[in-house]
Design a protein around this motif. Sequence first.
Motif, short mmCIF file in Angstrom:
data_model
loop_
_atom_site.label_atom_id
_atom_site.label_comp_id
_atom_site.label_asym_id
_atom_site.label_seq_id
_atom_site.Cartn_x
_atom_site.Cartn_y
_atom_site.Cartn_z
N PHE A 1 51.52 34.38 54.98
CA PHE A 1 50.84 35.65 54.77
C PHE A 1 49.86 35.60 53.59
CE2 PHE A 1 51.20 39.81 52.52
CZ PHE A 1 50.38 40.52 53.37
N PHE B 1 59.37 40.68 64.49
CA PHE B 1 57.95 40.91 64.69
C PHE B 1 57.57 40.83 66.17
CE2 PHE B 1 58.33 39.80 60.28
CZ PHE B 1 57.58 40.79 59.70
N ILE C 1 53.34 36.02 60.96
CA ILE C 1 54.70 35.64 60.55
C ILE C 1 55.41 34.92 61.70
CG2 ILE C 1 56.94 36.56 59.89
CD1 ILE C 1 55.34 38.61 58.23
N ILE C 2 55.15 35.34 62.95
CA ILE C 2 55.74 34.65 64.09
C ILE C 2 55.24 33.20 64.11
CG2 ILE C 2 55.82 34.54 66.62
CD1 ILE C 2 55.58 37.60 66.59
N LEU D 1 45.18 40.76 59.63
CA LEU D 1 45.95 40.24 58.50
C LEU D 1 46.64 38.93 58.88
CD1 LEU D 1 47.62 43.43 56.98
CD2 LEU D 1 46.07 41.88 55.83
N PHE E 1 58.14 47.46 55.84
CA PHE E 1 56.90 48.10 56.26
C PHE E 1 56.75 48.04 57.78
CE2 PHE E 1 52.39 48.04 57.27
CZ PHE E 1 52.16 49.35 56.96
N THR F 1 66.98 30.18 62.09
CA THR F 1 65.60 29.83 61.74
C THR F 1 64.61 30.75 62.45
OG1 THR F 1 65.70 28.16 63.46
CG2 THR F 1 65.96 27.41 61.20
N VAL G 1 56.98 31.05 61.65
CA VAL G 1 58.31 30.66 62.16
C VAL G 1 58.15 29.55 63.18
CG1 VAL G 1 60.32 31.46 63.45
CG2 VAL G 1 59.33 32.90 61.69
N LEU H 1 49.45 40.82 61.40
CA LEU H 1 50.36 40.35 60.34
C LEU H 1 51.64 39.82 60.98
CD1 LEU H 1 51.20 42.29 57.11
CD2 LEU H 1 53.00 41.29 58.42
N GLY H 2 52.17 40.59 61.94
CA GLY H 2 53.38 40.17 62.64
C GLY H 2 53.15 38.86 63.36
N PHE H 3 51.99 38.73 64.00
CA PHE H 3 51.69 37.48 64.70
C PHE H 3 51.65 36.32 63.71
CE2 PHE H 3 48.55 34.33 65.99
CZ PHE H 3 49.18 33.85 67.12
N ILE I 1 48.81 45.40 61.29
CA ILE I 1 50.23 45.09 61.27
C ILE I 1 50.59 44.16 62.42
CG2 ILE I 1 52.54 46.07 61.41
CD1 ILE I 1 50.84 46.50 58.83
N ALA I 2 49.98 44.36 63.59
CA ALA I 2 50.28 43.49 64.73
C ALA I 2 49.84 42.07 64.42
CB ALA I 2 49.60 44.00 65.99
N LEU J 1 58.27 44.18 67.24
CA LEU J 1 57.21 45.08 66.75
C LEU J 1 56.01 45.05 67.68
CD1 LEU J 1 55.78 46.72 64.35
CD2 LEU J 1 54.69 44.53 63.93
N ILE J 2 55.55 43.82 68.00
CA ILE J 2 54.35 43.73 68.84
C ILE J 2 54.64 44.32 70.21
CG2 ILE J 2 52.75 42.10 69.92
CD1 ILE J 2 52.86 40.44 67.43
N GLY K 1 61.18 35.74 62.77
CA GLY K 1 60.19 35.97 63.81
C GLY K 1 60.55 37.07 64.78
N LEU L 1 54.53 48.10 69.92
CA LEU L 1 53.17 48.61 69.71
C LEU L 1 52.36 48.56 71.00
CD1 LEU L 1 52.01 47.38 66.21
CD2 LEU L 1 52.82 49.61 66.90
#
Lengths: 294, 321
Positions: B240, A271, B130-131, B63, A229, A264, B134, B126-128, B123-124, A274-275, A268, A278
């Motif tokens: 998440f 994403f 997941i980061i 998110l 996604f 590991t 990690v 959500l990405g944060f 989505i941004a 991605l940021i 990350g 964006l």
Amino acid sequence: MDYFLQQVINGLQIGFVYALIALGYTMVYGVVGLINFAHGDVFMVGAFIGLYAIGKYHLPLFAVFLLATIGCAVLAVVMERVAYRPLRQAPRIASLITAIGVSLFLEYFTALNQVFGPNFYSFPRPFAVSSWGPGDISLTNIQAIIFLVTLSCLGALQFIVRRTRVGRAMRAVSFDPVTAGLVGVDVNRVISITFGLGAALAGVGGVLYGIAYPQVNTFMGVMPGLKAFTAAVLGGIGSIPGAVLGALIMGQSETLASAYLSSTYRDGIAFVILIGVLLLRPTGILGAAKTEKV
Amino acid sequence: MKALPSLAKALAWLAAVYAAMFAFDSSGLANPYWLQVFELACITAISALGLNVIYGFTGLFSLGHAAFYGIGAYTAALTLKSLGVESQPAFLCALLAGAAAAALVALLVGVSTIRLTSDYLGIATLGFGIIMKVVFDNADSFIPRLGGARGMTGIAKMTTLPWAFVLLGGSLLVIRNLVHSSYGRALVSIREDEIAAGAMGIDTFRYKTAGFVIGCAFAGLAGGLYAHLYAFLHPSNFDFFKSVDVLVIVVLGGLGNMSGTLVASFGWVFLLETLRVVLPPEYVEFRWVLIPILLVVTMLARPRGLLGIGEFRFLRGGAGR
């Protein structure tokens, strides 16, 4: 250099699988504007259909793909009919929460002992693995199959969307559902077809993923789903070439990150990209910039 | 001059309930297990109220709420450990440090991403999230005490019923006053129509960032309480799905409805625990089959939130009275 090229090939392998999933997200979003969180779980069901078809019934590979395609398409059409269609006029957040509910349901329902069971199952290889290539670079027959199958799926999808009546209807609904309905497009049918088509691709992706990374579990769809996604958003959601481009970037960044940094950090890095993207292009790489009307 | 008596009344109520809680807590009558569940419900409610400020009142789709909850939890736990004393004031410092850390990170995230429109912001964040997961997983490689993927242990059990309850009451009071102030009206007007709000002279960027930071600070505060409730932290507590949990609570309670969020938080936490107790052991797995079905059915039947109730009296604004 050889090591790098090898990693690029490995990145293409996972990138193409992400592309197959990302297409379903982008098509559904383009047509109904819904983030279909359950799409990653449709991918999982595709992998399990592959597991049973190959492991239990020893079907030929072609039949396995056909079965996974049909199974997933039927699942998605039912899902849309039961859970999403009644909410089409409701606030968007209601459909989103419903999508999350459907996703959780698929994960935990299939994890019951009476269905697939909660364990990791090893996915049988339908053929012996062989590889060829110059020097230290090698291309396995699994990778070759993934590339061929994905590219033919993409070709078929491009043909359907660009050259057929159904495809034209899909583009019309995506552009403006109300007007499309007024000029005689059966909007409900088009939406069902879109869900089915996207799920069929995810089903193919599930089987390919099972062959390449031979372990399946009912929660296996969560991470690939989120990443696919994200890939669709990265490329510009609603755009089919964008989804493929985003998925390939995702695959490369992930593989190169685990090869050169540490595995590991793998989840990350994509994403972070991605940021970053964006911030520079708020609607994704190939997304159309929206002007706000007052 | 109505504000002062109303504040005094609220504080009096809070003090009365606090005394009752304290007496109940120390009487030994309560079942410790359900007491812990009740504390968890208070904590969840604080975090959900924070998301309600972000999404319900300001209309920013986030998110990644669990990431800020996690930042608060880890910061508070680390602060209390570093202080070396397990006293009540030190605990308060740790909680505030957790909230401050979450607010600071939220400011950085907010300033850079808040310009994105609805789904892209989702989505941004959500990405944060997941980061951050990690980062938590690898936290031991830069601060060994955080434990990384093995989990953080040795956290003092400081969260008690009065702590959880008073902080929930305080959070409610702060958010109520915020929402009914001119600041809060500005946030709501941005949710309703950002362009119109801008045209009316509201600095939308600044207010949106402020709303985001305030909401995340409450998540951080709740995280600190959570860390000292179970005395164990693991990155999987902040993934998440945890962000989804809070979002579900806020939507079920009704967007921009504090009473709804409160009821939904307690309902959600107690439903999960009750199902765990009620279902026979071999069917405990059915819990997560039943809940999504309930969720989907609820959304189909009540797409605008389960409760649709008016605000409780003490949460209503002064203008209508």
